[in-house]
Design a protein around this motif. Structure first.
Motif, PDB file in Angstrom:
ATOM      1  N   TRP A   1      18.383  35.304  20.428  1.00 18.34           N
ATOM      2  CA  TRP A   1      18.891  35.768  21.672  1.00 18.34           C
ATOM      3  C   TRP A   1      20.101  36.628  21.394  1.00 18.34           C
ATOM      4  CZ3 TRP A   1      23.869  35.614  24.032  1.00 18.34           C
ATOM      5  CH2 TRP A   1      23.918  36.037  25.322  1.00 18.34           C
ATOM      6  N   PHE A   2      21.146  36.621  20.494  1.00 15.43           N
ATOM      7  CA  PHE A   2      22.264  37.482  20.232  1.00 15.43           C
ATOM      8  C   PHE A   2      21.700  38.736  19.734  1.00 15.43           C
ATOM      9  CE2 PHE A   2      24.901  33.520  20.073  1.00 15.43           C
ATOM     10  CZ  PHE A   2      25.940  33.817  20.767  1.00 15.43           C
ATOM     11  N   GLU A   3      20.475  38.831  18.873  1.00 22.11           N
ATOM     12  CA  GLU A   3      19.865  39.796  18.370  1.00 22.11           C
ATOM     13  C   GLU A   3      19.164  40.654  19.381  1.00 22.11           C
ATOM     14  OE1 GLU A   3      19.186  42.655  15.113  1.00 22.11           O
ATOM     15  OE2 GLU A   3      20.515  40.854  15.402  1.00 22.11           O
ATOM     16  N   TYR A   4      18.742  39.752  20.401  1.00 19.73           N
ATOM     17  CA  TYR A   4      17.972  40.606  21.539  1.00 19.73           C
ATOM     18  C   TYR A   4      19.075  41.358  22.310  1.00 19.73           C
ATOM     19  CZ  TYR A   4      15.826  41.363  25.928  1.00 19.73           C
ATOM     20  OH  TYR A   4      15.073  41.842  27.120  1.00 19.73           O
ATOM     21  N   GLN A   5      20.525  40.720  22.808  1.00 15.85           N
ATOM     22  CA  GLN A   5      21.439  41.327  23.156  1.00 15.85           C
ATOM     23  C   GLN A   5      21.852  42.588  22.625  1.00 15.85           C
ATOM     24  OE1 GLN A   5      22.342  40.221  26.354  1.00 15.85           O
ATOM     25  NE2 GLN A   5      20.719  38.913  26.169  1.00 15.85           N
ATOM     26  N   ARG A   6      22.035  42.373  21.237  1.00 13.72           N
ATOM     27  CA  ARG A   6      22.337  43.572  20.490  1.00 13.72           C
ATOM     28  C   ARG A   6      21.556  44.761  20.520  1.00 13.72           C
ATOM     29  NH1 ARG A   6      22.715  45.634  14.914  1.00 13.72           N
ATOM     30  NH2 ARG A   6      20.866  44.189  14.515  1.00 13.72           N
ATOM     31  N   VAL A   7      20.437  44.620  20.417  1.00 14.83           N
ATOM     32  CA  VAL A   7      19.209  45.497  20.615  1.00 14.83           C
ATOM     33  C   VAL A   7      19.280  46.254  21.889  1.00 14.83           C
ATOM     34  CG1 VAL A   7      16.914  46.242  20.590  1.00 14.83           C
ATOM     35  CG2 VAL A   7      17.572  44.714  18.832  1.00 14.83           C
ATOM     36  N   ILE A   8      19.361  45.517  22.992  1.00 10.53           N
ATOM     37  CA  ILE A   8      19.484  45.996  24.473  1.00 10.53           C
ATOM     38  C   ILE A   8      20.724  46.964  24.453  1.00 10.53           C
ATOM     39  CG2 ILE A   8      20.035  45.463  26.771  1.00 10.53           C
ATOM     40  CD1 ILE A   8      18.447  43.020  26.539  1.00 10.53           C
ATOM     41  N   ARG A   9      21.726  46.686  23.800  1.00  7.28           N
ATOM     42  CA  ARG A   9      22.935  47.412  24.137  1.00  7.28           C
ATOM     43  C   ARG A   9      22.891  48.608  22.939  1.00  7.28           C
ATOM     44  NH1 ARG A   9      24.031  42.541  25.703  1.00  7.28           N
ATOM     45  NH2 ARG A   9      25.780  42.429  27.473  1.00  7.28           N
ATOM     46  N   ILE A  10      22.111  48.657  22.041  1.00  5.98           N
ATOM     47  CA  ILE A  10      21.925  49.796  21.113  1.00  5.98           C
ATOM     48  C   ILE A  10      21.230  50.931  22.009  1.00  5.98           C
ATOM     49  CG2 ILE A  10      20.725  50.503  19.169  1.00  5.98           C
ATOM     50  CD1 ILE A  10      21.524  48.127  17.658  1.00  5.98           C
ATOM     51  N   ARG A  11      20.051  50.288  22.738  1.00  9.58           N
ATOM     52  CA  ARG A  11      19.267  51.197  23.572  1.00  9.58           C
ATOM     53  C   ARG A  11      19.944  51.865  24.683  1.00  9.58           C
ATOM     54  NH1 ARG A  11      13.836  51.089  22.527  1.00  9.58           N
ATOM     55  NH2 ARG A  11      12.905  49.369  21.360  1.00  9.58           N
ATOM     56  N   GLU A  12      20.873  51.060  25.372  1.00 13.25           N
ATOM     57  CA  GLU A  12      21.412  51.448  26.507  1.00 13.25           C
ATOM     58  C   GLU A  12      22.589  52.475  26.046  1.00 13.25           C
ATOM     59  OE1 GLU A  12      22.690  48.026  28.476  1.00 13.25           O
ATOM     60  OE2 GLU A  12      20.811  47.626  29.372  1.00 13.25           O
ATOM     61  N   GLN A  13      23.690  52.153  25.015  1.00 15.52           N
ATOM     62  CA  GLN A  13      24.550  52.968  24.705  1.00 15.52           C
ATOM     63  C   GLN A  13      24.247  54.167  24.074  1.00 15.52           C
ATOM     64  OE1 GLN A  13      26.921  49.922  22.699  1.00 15.52           O
ATOM     65  NE2 GLN A  13      27.511  48.851  24.725  1.00 15.52           N
ATOM     66  N   GLY A  14      23.213  54.216  23.290  1.00 17.38           N
ATOM     67  CA  GLY A  14      22.798  55.422  22.480  1.00 17.38           C
ATOM     68  C   GLY A  14      24.078  55.890  21.726  1.00 17.38           C
ATOM     69  N   ALA A  15      24.468  57.166  21.757  1.00 10.66           N
ATOM     70  CA  ALA A  15      25.505  57.906  20.756  1.00 10.66           C
ATOM     71  C   ALA A  15      26.720  57.077  21.324  1.00 10.66           C
ATOM     72  CB  ALA A  15      25.389  59.371  21.021  1.00 10.66           C
ATOM     73  N   ASN A  16      26.970  56.725  22.284  1.00 12.68           N
ATOM     74  CA  ASN A  16      28.190  56.009  22.548  1.00 12.68           C
ATOM     75  C   ASN A  16      28.302  54.658  22.200  1.00 12.68           C
ATOM     76  OD1 ASN A  16      29.004  58.475  24.135  1.00 12.68           O
ATOM     77  ND2 ASN A  16      28.069  57.814  25.780  1.00 12.68           N
ATOM     78  N   ARG A  17      27.431  54.207  21.379  1.00 11.39           N
ATOM     79  CA  ARG A  17      27.450  52.781  20.995  1.00 11.39           C
ATOM     80  C   ARG A  17      28.638  52.300  20.204  1.00 11.39           C
ATOM     81  NH1 ARG A  17      25.809  47.534  21.102  1.00 11.39           N
ATOM     82  NH2 ARG A  17      25.744  46.780  18.748  1.00 11.39           N
TER      83      ARG A  17
END
Length: 245
Positions: free
Chosen positions: A147-163
């Protein structure tokens, strides 16, 4: 994790430079290695950078290497991607250190006949405990990690270069903040520095704990206790005085 750690330390921009065939300049006499060098890809942009990358991991395009999340032009830099790995592994290491030490100090959860047996959680050696706890307990741990890893992956995709490296939506600006923590920019940077230092220390520490547990077959607390106990002969006067006196 070790790659992330090795590439996450950045130098103050002082000292002489040496060019290489990779078109990367190595800075001589950095803060972490006054007798060595590190690549100029460590530009000091990350909190906790002190110029430690003698092998040159930070010169390699890890962000795009075998990475299905990579989007050219809208993704973290290679250095930020390595910091992401360092934080992720460091947090796991911190949890692991607690898991190695806590049961020996404070005890384990009680078991039951209906759920693995009364002694299901009594094993203090983490490696042996994997064979005594119920399988459902292992599945719960795996599910929580997923679950935590899934949340991290979602934010990596959403934030892009602003991660923001390490952001899993908890405690970071704009994330879930149940304690209403509100740091200034300086305080936030200080907390980031504290975390990365703890991550690095935990990764080194847990490596030692794993090796010791695998070699000894028992928990770390049981091994530490005798080290603080004085042997019986040390309390006798003859131990401190020359023989025959």
């Amino acid at each position: 994790a070790l790659i992330g750690s090795a590439a996450a330390f950045a130098p103050a921009q002082t000292g002489s430079k040496v060019a290489t065939a990779l078109n990367v300049e190595f800075l001589e006499g950095t803060k972490a290695l006054p007798f060595g060098s590190s690549p100029d890809t460590l530009d000091g942009s990350l909190v906790g950078d002190v110029g430690f990358d003698p092998i040159g991991f930070s010169t390699t395009p890890f962000a795009q290497f075998n990475n299905p999340l990579y989007v050219e032009g809208n993704f973290m830099s290679d250095l930020e991607w390595l910091r992401e790995a360092e934080l992720t592994h460091g947090r796991i290491a911190q949890l692991a250190v607690v898991g190695f030490i806590w049961p020996g100090l404070f005890g384990t959860f009680p078991g039951s006949d209906e759920f693995g047996g009364v002694d299901a959680y009594s094993e203090l050696n983490p490696f042996k405990a994997l064979t005594t706890v119920p399988e459902s307990a292992i599945y719960q741990i795996v599910a929580g990690m997923a679950w935590f890893e899934y949340q991290r992956v979602i934010r990596i995709r959403e934030q892009g270069a602003n991660r923001v490296s390490g952001d899993i939506g908890i405690g970071y600006p704009g994330g879930w903040n149940p304690l209403n923590i509100n740091y200034t920019a300086e305080e936030y940077a200080d907390k980031q520095l504290q975390e990365i230092k703890h991550c690095r220390l935990a990764m080194i520490g847990v490596f030692g704990l794993i090796c010791q547990a695998a070699n000894s077959g028992t928990d770390v607390i049981s091994q530490l206790a005798p080290a603080f106990a004085a042997p019986e002969y040390a309390a006798k006067a003859g131990y401190f005085l020359p023989q025959g006196i």
